[in-house]
Scaffold this active site. Structure first.
Site, PDB file in Angstrom:
ATOM      1  N   GLY A  92       0.804  -1.198   0.007  1.00  0.00           N
ATOM      2  CA  GLY A  92      -0.007   0.063  -0.010  1.00  0.00           C
ATOM      3  C   GLY A  92       0.720   1.284   0.016  1.00  0.00           C
ATOM      4  N   GLU A  96       3.960   4.419   6.014  1.00  0.00           N
ATOM      5  CA  GLU A  96       2.672   3.409   5.928  1.00  0.00           C
ATOM      6  C   GLU A  96       1.578   4.229   5.062  1.00  0.00           C
ATOM      7  OE1 GLU A  96       1.116   0.872   5.394  1.00  0.00           O
ATOM      8  OE2 GLU A  96       0.215  -0.084   7.231  1.00  0.00           O
ATOM      9  N   ASP A  97       0.866   3.752   4.442  1.00  0.00           N
ATOM     10  CA  ASP A  97      -0.285   4.280   3.630  1.00  0.00           C
ATOM     11  C   ASP A  97      -1.352   4.715   4.635  1.00  0.00           C
ATOM     12  OD1 ASP A  97      -1.199   1.776   4.336  1.00  0.00           O
ATOM     13  OD2 ASP A  97      -1.851   1.073   2.216  1.00  0.00           O
ATOM     14  N   ASP A 127      -5.363   2.472  10.704  1.00  0.00           N
ATOM     15  CA  ASP A 127      -6.848   2.505  10.747  1.00  0.00           C
ATOM     16  C   ASP A 127      -7.240   2.108  12.339  1.00  0.00           C
ATOM     17  OD1 ASP A 127      -9.532   2.368   9.870  1.00  0.00           O
ATOM     18  OD2 ASP A 127      -9.181   0.048   9.447  1.00  0.00           O
ATOM     19  N   PHE A 179     -14.028   4.007   3.397  1.00  0.00           N
ATOM     20  CA  PHE A 179     -13.032   3.108   2.599  1.00  0.00           C
ATOM     21  C   PHE A 179     -12.505   3.843   1.590  1.00  0.00           C
ATOM     22  CE2 PHE A 179     -10.776  -0.481   0.619  1.00  0.00           C
ATOM     23  CZ  PHE A 179     -10.427  -1.113   1.876  1.00  0.00           C
ATOM     24  N   ARG A 222      -5.115   0.573  -6.905  1.00  0.00           N
ATOM     25  CA  ARG A 222      -3.953   1.094  -6.457  1.00  0.00           C
ATOM     26  C   ARG A 222      -3.457   1.986  -7.638  1.00  0.00           C
ATOM     27  NH1 ARG A 222      -1.989  -2.057  -2.266  1.00  0.00           N
ATOM     28  NH2 ARG A 222      -2.348  -4.454  -2.363  1.00  0.00           N
TER      29      ARG A 222
HETATM   30  P1  IMP Z   1      -4.831  -1.182  10.757  1.00  0.00           P
HETATM   31  O1  IMP Z   1      -3.851  -2.425  11.104  1.00  0.00           O
HETATM   32  O2  IMP Z   1      -6.366  -1.333  11.198  1.00  0.00           O
HETATM   33  O3  IMP Z   1      -4.218   0.091  11.305  1.00  0.00           O
HETATM   34  O4  IMP Z   1      -4.937  -1.213   9.180  1.00  0.00           O
HETATM   35  C1  IMP Z   1      -3.858  -0.683   8.691  1.00  0.00           C
HETATM   36  C2  IMP Z   1      -3.959  -1.320   7.037  1.00  0.00           C
HETATM   37  O5  IMP Z   1      -5.431  -1.532   6.686  1.00  0.00           O
HETATM   38  C3  IMP Z   1      -3.215  -0.480   5.990  1.00  0.00           C
HETATM   39  O6  IMP Z   1      -2.226  -0.544   5.867  1.00  0.00           O
HETATM   40  C4  IMP Z   1      -4.309  -0.810   4.833  1.00  0.00           C
HETATM   41  O7  IMP Z   1      -3.443  -1.852   4.191  1.00  0.00           O
HETATM   42  C5  IMP Z   1      -5.576  -1.303   5.318  1.00  0.00           C
HETATM   43  N1  IMP Z   1      -6.734  -0.211   5.302  1.00  0.00           N
HETATM   44  C6  IMP Z   1      -7.108   0.314   6.495  1.00  0.00           C
HETATM   45  N2  IMP Z   1      -8.165   1.324   5.978  1.00  0.00           N
HETATM   46  C7  IMP Z   1      -8.069   1.134   4.535  1.00  0.00           C
HETATM   47  C8  IMP Z   1      -8.810   2.084   3.383  1.00  0.00           C
HETATM   48  O8  IMP Z   1      -9.376   2.821   3.737  1.00  0.00           O
HETATM   49  N3  IMP Z   1      -8.354   1.625   2.413  1.00  0.00           N
HETATM   50  C9  IMP Z   1      -7.449   0.731   1.752  1.00  0.00           C
HETATM   51  N4  IMP Z   1      -7.008  -0.044   2.823  1.00  0.00           N
HETATM   52  C10 IMP Z   1      -7.188   0.301   4.160  1.00  0.00           C
HETATM   53 MG    MG Z   2      -1.410  -1.855   4.108  1.00  0.00          MG
END
Ligand code: IMP
Ligand code: MG
Length: 181
Positions: free
Chosen positions: A43, A98-99, A102, A151, A164
């Site tokens: 990402g 990181e992208d 969340d 999302f 992507r």
């Molecule tokens: P976390 O562990 O819940 O913080 O998730 C982070 C990962 O979830 C990111 O690296 C993304 O790959 C994915 N992610 C979370 N929200 C989104 C979104 O809105 N679009 C796309 N990928 C997301």
């Molecule tokens: Mg990711």
């Protein structure tokens, strides 16, 4: 605009302007330090490529890949390293790129994983932050944009490996998240 996109959240000009600012800040903060930028695949790849070109001091690059939660939009908190770092990080100043953050579980996992490898410091730089979704506390040192709980795809972010390559960040339609293909 792509038919699966409901709304453009950030256009390419807005993204680039913010990336330049982040690069400037990182350049100032890491002057005279051995900086290693670590991109989290896949990402962050596009953001990473733009960000390091906005950094005006020497910067080495490496990548790490961990298992994602596939096509689902819920984080499990369970992670596995798919591709580890190529280089040792001992004594180096690591900037994790990181992208999006969340739940925070992914970044927390990686911070802890790297902490055991004797880095001089570990900081995090994320393009997007969804603060309302946090399940665990995690420090974000550099943040591009804080966004609402939607999302989003494009500029490296995917849904089931699609979108992507969109040059902007857009909110994915609900229908596109349910249909398979
Ligand atoms: P976390 O562990 O819940 O913080 O998730 C982070 C990962 O979830 C990111 O690296 C993304 O790959 C994915 N992610 C979370 N929200 C989104 C979104 O809105 N679009 C796309 N990928 C997301
Ligand atoms: Mg990711």
């Amino acid at each position: 605009m792509h038919p699966d996109i409901q709304q453009i959240l950030l256009n390419p000009e807005q993204i680039q302007a913010r990336v330049i600012e982040l690069g400037r800040q990182i350049t100032a903060d890491y002057r005279d330090q051995d900086l290693l930028a670590v991109g989290i695949l896949k990402g962050a790849a596009i953001f990473f490529a733009d960000l390091i070109r906005a950094i005006r001091i020497p910067v080495a690059m490496d990548f790490i890949a961990i298992s994602s939660y596939g096509a689902s939009s819920q984080s499990t908190g369970v992670h596995r390293i798919i591709k580890d770092l190529d280089e040792s990080i001992a004594g180096r100043h690591v900037l994790l790129v990181e992208d999006i953050v969340d739940s925070g579980l992914t970044l927390r996992f990686l911070r802890e994983y790297l902490a055991h490898r004797e880095a001089a410091s570990v900081r995090t730089c994320v393009l997007l932050d969804k603060p309302s979704r946090r399940l665990t506390e995690v420090t974000v040192d550099y943040c591009g944009f804080s966004i609402p709980d939607e999302f989003v795809v494009g500029y490296g972010l995917d849904y089931a490996e699609k979108y992507r390559n969109l040059p902007y960040l857009g909110v994915l339609r609900g229908e596109a998240q349910l249909s398979e293909g």
